[in-house]
Design a protein around this motif. Structure first.
Motif, short mmCIF file in Angstrom:
data_model
loop_
_atom_site.label_atom_id
_atom_site.label_comp_id
_atom_site.label_asym_id
_atom_site.label_seq_id
_atom_site.Cartn_x
_atom_site.Cartn_y
_atom_site.Cartn_z
N ARG A 162 0.85 -1.19 0.00
CA ARG A 162 0.00 0.00 0.00
C ARG A 162 0.89 1.24 0.00
NH1 ARG A 162 -4.87 -1.53 4.33
NH2 ARG A 162 -5.30 -3.60 3.47
N THR A 163 0.40 2.30 -0.61
CA THR A 163 1.14 3.55 -0.63
C THR A 163 0.28 4.67 -0.07
OG1 THR A 163 0.43 4.02 -2.90
CG2 THR A 163 2.55 2.89 -2.61
N VAL A 182 13.95 6.62 -13.62
CA VAL A 182 14.00 5.16 -13.61
C VAL A 182 12.67 4.64 -13.07
CG1 VAL A 182 15.12 3.13 -12.61
CG2 VAL A 182 16.50 5.07 -13.39
N LEU A 183 11.90 4.00 -13.93
CA LEU A 183 10.59 3.48 -13.56
C LEU A 183 10.65 1.96 -13.51
CD1 LEU A 183 7.54 3.91 -13.03
CD2 LEU A 183 7.21 3.81 -15.51
N SER A 184 10.36 1.40 -12.33
CA SER A 184 10.38 -0.05 -12.16
C SER A 184 9.02 -0.55 -11.71
CB SER A 184 11.44 -0.45 -11.13
OG SER A 184 12.75 -0.22 -11.61
N VAL A 185 8.57 -1.62 -12.32
CA VAL A 185 7.34 -2.29 -11.92
C VAL A 185 7.73 -3.62 -11.28
CG1 VAL A 185 5.20 -3.35 -12.70
CG2 VAL A 185 5.95 -1.19 -13.71
N PHE A 186 7.32 -3.81 -10.04
CA PHE A 186 7.60 -5.04 -9.31
C PHE A 186 6.39 -5.97 -9.41
CE2 PHE A 186 10.38 -1.84 -7.74
CZ PHE A 186 11.55 -2.47 -7.34
N GLN A 187 6.64 -7.22 -9.76
CA GLN A 187 5.55 -8.13 -10.04
C GLN A 187 5.87 -9.53 -9.50
OE1 GLN A 187 6.58 -6.58 -13.44
NE2 GLN A 187 7.58 -8.33 -14.42
N ARG A 188 4.85 -10.29 -9.27
CA ARG A 188 5.05 -11.69 -8.88
C ARG A 188 5.46 -12.49 -10.12
NH1 ARG A 188 0.67 -10.22 -5.55
NH2 ARG A 188 1.12 -10.55 -3.32
N ALA A 189 6.47 -13.32 -9.93
CA ALA A 189 6.93 -14.13 -11.05
C ALA A 189 5.86 -15.15 -11.42
CB ALA A 189 8.22 -14.85 -10.66
N PRO A 190 5.66 -15.40 -12.71
CA PRO A 190 4.64 -16.37 -13.14
C PRO A 190 5.01 -17.79 -12.71
CG PRO A 190 6.00 -15.64 -15.00
CD PRO A 190 6.37 -14.78 -13.85
N ILE A 211 2.63 -5.75 -8.25
CA ILE A 211 2.31 -5.41 -6.86
C ILE A 211 2.52 -3.94 -6.55
CG2 ILE A 211 2.70 -7.75 -6.02
CD1 ILE A 211 5.41 -6.75 -4.93
N PHE A 212 3.50 -3.30 -7.21
CA PHE A 212 3.65 -1.85 -7.08
C PHE A 212 4.69 -1.35 -8.07
CE2 PHE A 212 7.45 -2.76 -4.74
CZ PHE A 212 8.19 -1.59 -4.62
N ALA A 213 4.69 -0.04 -8.30
CA ALA A 213 5.66 0.60 -9.17
C ALA A 213 6.41 1.66 -8.40
CB ALA A 213 4.98 1.21 -10.40
N LEU A 214 7.69 1.84 -8.73
CA LEU A 214 8.53 2.85 -8.08
C LEU A 214 9.18 3.70 -9.16
CD1 LEU A 214 9.78 3.87 -5.36
CD2 LEU A 214 11.72 2.36 -5.87
N PHE A 216 -2.32 -0.35 -9.76
CA PHE A 216 -1.65 -0.92 -8.61
C PHE A 216 -0.91 0.21 -7.89
CE2 PHE A 216 0.42 -1.75 -12.67
CZ PHE A 216 1.61 -1.05 -12.55
N PRO A 217 -0.45 0.00 -6.66
CA PRO A 217 0.19 1.07 -5.90
C PRO A 217 1.41 1.65 -6.61
CG PRO A 217 -0.37 -0.76 -4.47
CD PRO A 217 -0.62 -1.23 -5.86
N PHE A 218 1.59 2.96 -6.46
CA PHE A 218 2.67 3.68 -7.14
C PHE A 218 3.33 4.64 -6.15
CE2 PHE A 218 4.39 7.38 -9.23
CZ PHE A 218 5.05 6.90 -10.35
N MET A 219 4.66 4.74 -6.20
CA MET A 219 5.38 5.72 -5.40
C MET A 219 6.58 6.20 -6.19
SD MET A 219 5.82 7.57 -2.72
CE MET A 219 4.42 6.89 -1.81
N GLY A 220 6.89 7.48 -6.06
CA GLY A 220 8.08 8.03 -6.68
C GLY A 220 8.75 9.03 -5.76
N PHE A 221 10.04 9.26 -5.99
CA PHE A 221 10.73 10.30 -5.22
C PHE A 221 11.78 10.96 -6.10
CE2 PHE A 221 13.42 6.60 -4.64
CZ PHE A 221 14.72 7.09 -4.55
N TYR A 222 12.09 12.23 -5.77
CA TYR A 222 13.12 12.99 -6.49
C TYR A 222 14.48 12.69 -5.87
CZ TYR A 222 9.48 15.63 -8.89
OH TYR A 222 8.41 15.99 -9.68
N SER A 223 15.44 12.32 -6.72
CA SER A 223 16.71 11.79 -6.27
C SER A 223 17.89 12.63 -6.75
CB SER A 223 16.87 10.35 -6.79
OG SER A 223 16.86 10.36 -8.20
#
Length: 402
Positions: free
Chosen positions: A6-7, A394-402, A334-337, A367-374
């Motif tokens: 959750r975000t 850099v956009l990453s999507v985290f997912q459950r492996a099939p 499950i979420f994106a960063l 799905f839940p999303f969060m970002g931050f300035y780096s």
């Protein structure tokens, strides 16, 4: 039990009120780990106390951020708070830390990489967070290139999907800090190692184009480039950009240009994905030099002057996010960063559109999303080897492996 992520997001001058808002958004379900991105105008100790009060017995990691980006809002005023809450062993990462960056970034990275190797298999997803600022006066950064060189050495033959970013308190690079073992720490780094069932897919969003022919670095000291093709580096860059020598500060130069190193065939058609760009941290007219964010270039490195192009940046966002969405469609995400260079914020880049907002509009995550300035962004580049990149998203999507 299948867990979840959750975000939450809040922007409030009171850190206690911001934490309360985020706690209400996350709900009453017990959490296992809290990843916090705290605006730099908030007192870090007060932020940690408020988080521990609102989330008792929950492990806390994360640290300062120049701003936060979520579907519920975004900004870089310094009063933002972004939280990612993990619940369940199948989604909650292990947190491994070191506080030894001041003793040597490469050595600290190697120790952390060795620890990560012992807890992962090939293909694991890893998120790296580190304090970007070694010293504010004089300004000195913790070089991400040295840190990553050590980290990759510690991984040895382990192939993992590493993304990450340098933590800042604000877009002016005034400071940074990180949560380690229920304390606020400087000169620290954390690796979040996700369970084996979690995989990550990543898009690197660029925005620079070459405006010069290839040149060789002929004199360099650490991150300070003194000569290009035998001439003072600052003279060459200002001539190429049509600027008058001595009138341009390092900050102004950093807003319009980078030095780029093209990977692979130097004569291949232009492709933004083939470039590793280095931001200009400052200029020294007396020495005719420029100082880069990273000390990983050397005498003989072939570079080009790269123009920071806002139109190209926005096009890269639309194209890259759309392609990542296509690749992850139908997968249990499950979420994106989103790890976004602070220089891409419109107040710094001068872009008419906030590219972070465009990311949200193009991704439209369910799905839940969060970002931050780096300060620096880390992502897999040219294969599985992850390295620091400047002026990227850099956009990453985290997912459950099939």
């Amino acid at each position: 039990m299948i867990g979840g992520v959750r975000t939450a997001f809040a922007s409030n001058q009171s850190i206690t009120a911001a934490v309360f808002e985020c706690r209400a958004q996350i709900g009453s379900t017990d959490q296992d780990l809290l990843l916090a991105f705290v605006g730099g105008k908030h007192d870090p100790v007060s932020a940690l106390d408020a988080l521990r009060s609102a989330f008792p017995d929950v492990a806390i990691t994360g640290g300062s951020a120049a701003g936060a980006i979520t579907t519920g809002g975004f900004g870089y005023t310094g009063f933002e708070l972004g939280l990612v809450a993990f619940q369940g062993p199948d989604v909650t990462p292990q947190v491994i830390t070191t506080s030894a960056l001041l003793d040597g970034e490469e050595a600290a990275g190697r120790v952390l990489g060795t620890a990560v190797r012992s807890r992962t298999a090939d293909g694991a997803a890893v998120l790296l967070l580190f304090d970007s600022v070694a010293s504010a006066a004089p300004l000195r950064l913790h070089p991400a290139s040295q840190l990553m060189s050590g980290f990759q050495s510690g991984l040895n033959d382990r192939v993992v999907h590493v993304v990450g970013g340098g933590l800042l308190t604000d877009i002016n690079i005034s400071g940074g800090w990180i949560f380690v073992d229920h304390q606020v720490c400087k000169h620290a780094m954390a690796a979040l190692v996700f369970p084996a069932c979690i995989r990550a897919s990543t898009a690197i969003l660029h925005g620079c184009r070459p405006v010069s022919s290839f040149m060789n670095i002929t004199r360099i000291e650490g991150a300070e480039v003194l000569e290009l093709n035998g001439e003072p580096a600052l003279t060459v860059i200002e001539r190429m950009l049509g600027l008058e020598l001595g009138t341009t500060s390092g900050q102004e130069l950093s807003l319009v240009a980078t030095l780029g190193q093209k990977q692979g065939d130097p004569f291949a058609p232009y492709d933004e994905n083939n470039y590793v760009n280095r931001l200009i941290l400052q200029a020294n007219p007396a020495r005719g030099s420029i100082t880069l964010f990273e000390p990983d270039f050397a005498v003989g490195t072939r570079v080009q002057i790269m123009s920071r192009d806002n139109v190209l940046m926005l096009e890269s966002v639309e194209r890259g996010v759309a392609e990542l969405s296509r690749r992850t469609a139908g997968v249990d995400c499950i979420f994106a960063l989103y790890i976004d260079c602070a220089g891409r914020a419109s107040v710094m880049s001068g872009a008419s559109t906030e590219e972070a907002e465009l990311v949200l509009q193009t991704l439209a995550p369910t799905f839940p999303f969060m970002g931050f300035y780096s300060g620096v962004e880390i992502a897999p580049f040219a294969g599985d080897y992850s390295r620091p990149l400047d002026w990227t998203g850099v956009l990453s999507v985290f997912q459950r492996a099939p």
